[in-house]
Design a protein around this motif. Structure first.
Motif, PDB file in Angstrom:
ATOM      1  N   ILE A 175      23.457  -1.183  59.685  1.00  0.00           N
ATOM      2  CA  ILE A 175      24.057  -0.008  60.315  1.00  0.00           C
ATOM      3  C   ILE A 175      23.234   1.208  59.916  1.00  0.00           C
ATOM      4  O   ILE A 175      23.118   1.522  58.727  1.00  0.00           O
ATOM      5  N   GLU A 176      22.646   1.864  60.898  1.00  0.00           N
ATOM      6  CA  GLU A 176      21.822   3.037  60.639  1.00  0.00           C
ATOM      7  C   GLU A 176      22.575   4.291  61.048  1.00  0.00           C
ATOM      8  O   GLU A 176      23.203   4.331  62.111  1.00  0.00           O
ATOM      9  N   GLY A 177      22.537   5.297  60.211  1.00  0.00           N
ATOM     10  CA  GLY A 177      23.204   6.551  60.550  1.00  0.00           C
ATOM     11  C   GLY A 177      23.087   7.539  59.416  1.00  0.00           C
ATOM     12  O   GLY A 177      22.864   7.172  58.264  1.00  0.00           O
ATOM     13  N   GLU A 178      23.251   8.805  59.743  1.00  0.00           N
ATOM     14  CA  GLU A 178      23.177   9.852  58.731  1.00  0.00           C
ATOM     15  C   GLU A 178      24.346   9.741  57.758  1.00  0.00           C
ATOM     16  O   GLU A 178      25.350   9.074  58.030  1.00  0.00           O
ATOM     17  N   LYS A 183      29.732   4.814  58.116  1.00  0.00           N
ATOM     18  CA  LYS A 183      29.086   3.490  58.171  1.00  0.00           C
ATOM     19  C   LYS A 183      29.930   2.411  57.476  1.00  0.00           C
ATOM     20  O   LYS A 183      30.030   1.290  57.965  1.00  0.00           O
ATOM     21  N   GLU A 184      30.548   2.754  56.342  1.00  0.00           N
ATOM     22  CA  GLU A 184      31.369   1.748  55.654  1.00  0.00           C
ATOM     23  C   GLU A 184      32.604   1.397  56.475  1.00  0.00           C
ATOM     24  O   GLU A 184      32.993   0.228  56.560  1.00  0.00           O
ATOM     25  N   SER A 185      33.226   2.383  57.077  1.00  0.00           N
ATOM     26  CA  SER A 185      34.395   2.107  57.917  1.00  0.00           C
ATOM     27  C   SER A 185      34.013   1.237  59.111  1.00  0.00           C
ATOM     28  O   SER A 185      34.773   0.363  59.532  1.00  0.00           O
ATOM     29  N   LEU A 186      32.825   1.482  59.646  1.00  0.00           N
ATOM     30  CA  LEU A 186      32.343   0.666  60.756  1.00  0.00           C
ATOM     31  C   LEU A 186      32.109  -0.775  60.300  1.00  0.00           C
ATOM     32  O   LEU A 186      32.418  -1.736  61.026  1.00  0.00           O
ATOM     33  N   ALA A 187      31.582  -0.927  59.079  1.00  0.00           N
ATOM     34  CA  ALA A 187      31.381  -2.276  58.525  1.00  0.00           C
ATOM     35  C   ALA A 187      32.721  -2.998  58.380  1.00  0.00           C
ATOM     36  O   ALA A 187      32.825  -4.204  58.628  1.00  0.00           O
ATOM     37  N   ARG A 188      33.757  -2.274  57.978  1.00  0.00           N
ATOM     38  CA  ARG A 188      35.090  -2.872  57.857  1.00  0.00           C
ATOM     39  C   ARG A 188      35.615  -3.311  59.222  1.00  0.00           C
ATOM     40  O   ARG A 188      36.285  -4.334  59.344  1.00  0.00           O
ATOM     41  N   ASP A 248      25.739  -0.516  50.872  1.00  0.00           N
ATOM     42  CA  ASP A 248      25.459   0.836  51.355  1.00  0.00           C
ATOM     43  C   ASP A 248      24.203   1.371  50.675  1.00  0.00           C
ATOM     44  O   ASP A 248      23.952   1.091  49.508  1.00  0.00           O
ATOM     45  N   GLU A 249      23.413   2.156  51.417  1.00  0.00           N
ATOM     46  CA  GLU A 249      22.153   2.708  50.924  1.00  0.00           C
ATOM     47  C   GLU A 249      21.276   1.610  50.327  1.00  0.00           C
ATOM     48  O   GLU A 249      20.765   1.711  49.209  1.00  0.00           O
ATOM     49  N   ILE A 250      21.087   0.555  51.085  1.00  0.00           N
ATOM     50  CA  ILE A 250      20.368  -0.627  50.608  1.00  0.00           C
ATOM     51  C   ILE A 250      18.919  -0.321  50.244  1.00  0.00           C
ATOM     52  O   ILE A 250      18.313  -1.019  49.434  1.00  0.00           O
ATOM     53  N   ALA A 251      18.371   0.736  50.816  1.00  0.00           N
ATOM     54  CA  ALA A 251      16.972   1.083  50.527  1.00  0.00           C
ATOM     55  C   ALA A 251      16.750   1.437  49.059  1.00  0.00           C
ATOM     56  O   ALA A 251      15.616   1.477  48.593  1.00  0.00           O
ATOM     57  N   ALA A 287      24.505  -4.312  55.879  1.00  0.00           N
ATOM     58  CA  ALA A 287      23.796  -3.288  55.107  1.00  0.00           C
ATOM     59  C   ALA A 287      23.834  -1.965  55.862  1.00  0.00           C
ATOM     60  O   ALA A 287      23.949  -1.942  57.090  1.00  0.00           O
ATOM     61  N   ALA A 288      23.768  -0.885  55.124  1.00  0.00           N
ATOM     62  CA  ALA A 288      23.753   0.443  55.750  1.00  0.00           C
ATOM     63  C   ALA A 288      22.660   1.289  55.133  1.00  0.00           C
ATOM     64  O   ALA A 288      22.310   1.124  53.952  1.00  0.00           O
ATOM     65  N   THR A 289      22.110   2.179  55.925  1.00  0.00           N
ATOM     66  CA  THR A 289      21.042   3.045  55.443  1.00  0.00           C
ATOM     67  C   THR A 289      21.037   4.345  56.229  1.00  0.00           C
ATOM     68  O   THR A 289      21.372   4.371  57.422  1.00  0.00           O
TER      69      THR A 289
END
Length: 477
Positions: A175-178, A183-188, A248-251, A287-289
């Protein structure tokens, strides 16, 4: 008057009880503590609690027994378990029975507070659903889950369509986004659309843990495997067995941890730090970044083989400034939610504030909007209206809009003017330095769209130092 949330802490370690009491009291919770399960059951017979934070292993009761008895006494109280040694079978059993979450000791204060806030939000969302089952259809395409609202704009509906498409699969998702786009809610939401929805969903902010212990957090460690490993630890992959792990923030993961993660994805086995036994795992990775992971992989800042393994499906979340059609929907939701929390009438925005919100760029996105609304609800004028002077100085002094209106304080809220007008504050050297530093931090954060990792690098300070300064500035992006 606002009712404080009541939390009961049950932990046989007195030092742990005291630390939690101080942390929660400072954050405006009413706290009681006890070291025994039976005593806790007696307390909740007489006092209603919003949340119970309980160690799984108590001197007189096991976690499962305590949960069953506590739930029978106060069925609406949210229960979160904590433990230094969590047995996977017991954890899954508790989650299935209705425990909200579980956390491994030692506790991260920020993570604990986020989980508690999320638990309260989740409980209120569920209550709202039960009471207002028919309102969704009247409001159009709107879905609320864990504080995430999907709006009516074309981009929002496209995101929802993609969630429903990828949710039922076992695909890994990026999930890419500012920062602050949800992003976490979207993952849920993806997790809840999947066959794994009744299994654990475990989230970890890779940016908040040091690179040295990230492998231990994800995969666990054996006793004595490194300095400080005083007991065996179960990693998040084992705890999430059958469910979903959200990174989250996997980078921010080290290359060494990235390699171990790649192996876990490909071979579906993990190995604890200091261990020799391979442990089979069955989890889905989301993953989110807030960075361009593909560009980082091409620049060797992220393993390209891990990127290709994770990017079976890439979902891009639009920034709030790109979906202004949804802004009134978010505003209404946060106003209603905050008013219910404060037990006050739902306030309204003045036309001036509505216009300001539409023109403001919202660099912190939905999270920034939520914080601005929550803060403004504390400074509602006598006519139950929110005026410009109720907005934070960091928003009002933005270079985006309305600088002429900010200089003329509104007469509606004298107490807020006295506390927020920087011009009226003490001009001593310490105060001047603080405001100069605050201004620079806000300027850099806006420049990098509130990517705290990049901001810390540009400011040449440690990420944790930036978090501390943001807390002092009362900024929570």
């Amino acid at each position: 008057m606002e009712r404080k949330r009541k939390i009961l802490v049950v932990d046989c370690q007195l030092s742990s009880c005291e630390r939690l009491r101080k942390l929660l009291t400072v954050n405006n919770f009413e706290v009681e503590t006890t070291g025994y399960g039976q005593k806790a059951l007696q307390i909740i017979q007489d006092v209603k609690f919003d949340l119970i934070l309980c160690d799984y292993r108590l001197p007189d009761l096991e976690g499962n027994e305590f949960f069953e008895k506590a739930s029978a006494i106060q069925s609406k109280a949210l229960i979160i378990f904590i433990s230094s040694e969590i047995n996977l079978r017991n954890v899954v059993s508790l989650v299935r029975k209705g425990a909200y979450s579980y956390l491994a000791k030692p506790l991260n204060p920020n993570e604990l507070l986020e989980i508690i806030e999320e638990a309260f939000s989740s409980g209120e969302s569920l209550k709202s659903k039960e009471q207002c089952a028919g309102e969704k259809e009247q409001k159009g395409h709107q879905s609320t889950l864990q504080n995430f609202v999907v709006g009516r704009s074309k981009s929002a509906l496209n995101v929802l369509k993609q969630v429903k498409r990828v949710g039922p699969t076992n695909y890994s998702v990026i999930i890419e986004g500012e920062t602050g786009t949800g992003k976490e809610s979207l993952a849920r939401m993806i997790h809840n659309e999947s066959p794994r929805k009744n299994m654990p969903f475990i989230a970890i902010d890779c940016g908040s843990i040091s690179k040295e212990i990230s492998g231990s957090e994800l995969f666990g460690h054996e006793k004595g495997s490194f300095t400080g490993a005083v007991s065996k630890k179960t990693g998040l992959f084992e705890l999430a067995e059958g469910g979903t792990v959200f990174l989250d923030e996997i980078a921010n993961l080290s290359l060494e941890t990235q390699m171990a993660l790649l192996r876990a994805l490909q071979e579906k086995v993990i190995r604890k730090i200091g261990g020799t036994k391979e442990i089979p795992v069955n989890v889905r990775i989301i993953a989110a970044t807030n960075e361009n992971l593909q560009e980082k992989a091409e620049g060797r800042g992220f393993r390209d083989d891990l990127f290709f393994r994770l990017s079976e499906f890439v979902l891009k979340v639009p920034a709030l400034r790109e979906r202004k059609l949804d802004l009134p929907l978010f505003i209404d939701y946060f106003l209603e939610h905050t008013a219910a929390e404060l037990e006050r009438p739902i306030p309204v925005l003045s036309e001036e504030v509505k216009e300001y919100f539409q023109e403001y760029s919202w660099p912190g996105n939905i999270r920034e909007l939520k914080n601005v609304i929550r803060r403004a609800c504390l400074f509602v004028a006598n006519d139950n209206c929110i005026y410009l002077d109720a907005l934070p100085a960091s928003v009002l002094r933005s270079e985006n809009t309305f600088s002429d209106k900010v200089d003329a304080p509104s007469p509606h809220n004298e107490s807020f003017q006295n506390s927020s007008n920087i011009q009226n504050e003490s001009a001593d050297l310490k105060s001047t330095a603080f405001h100069a530093e605050s201004k620079k931090i806000i300027e850099v954060l806006r420049q990098v769209h509130f990517n705290k990792t990049k901001a810390a690098e540009m400011l040449n300070i440690h990420r944790k130092t930036l978090y501390t300064k943001l807390k002092m500035m009362d900024i929570q992006y």
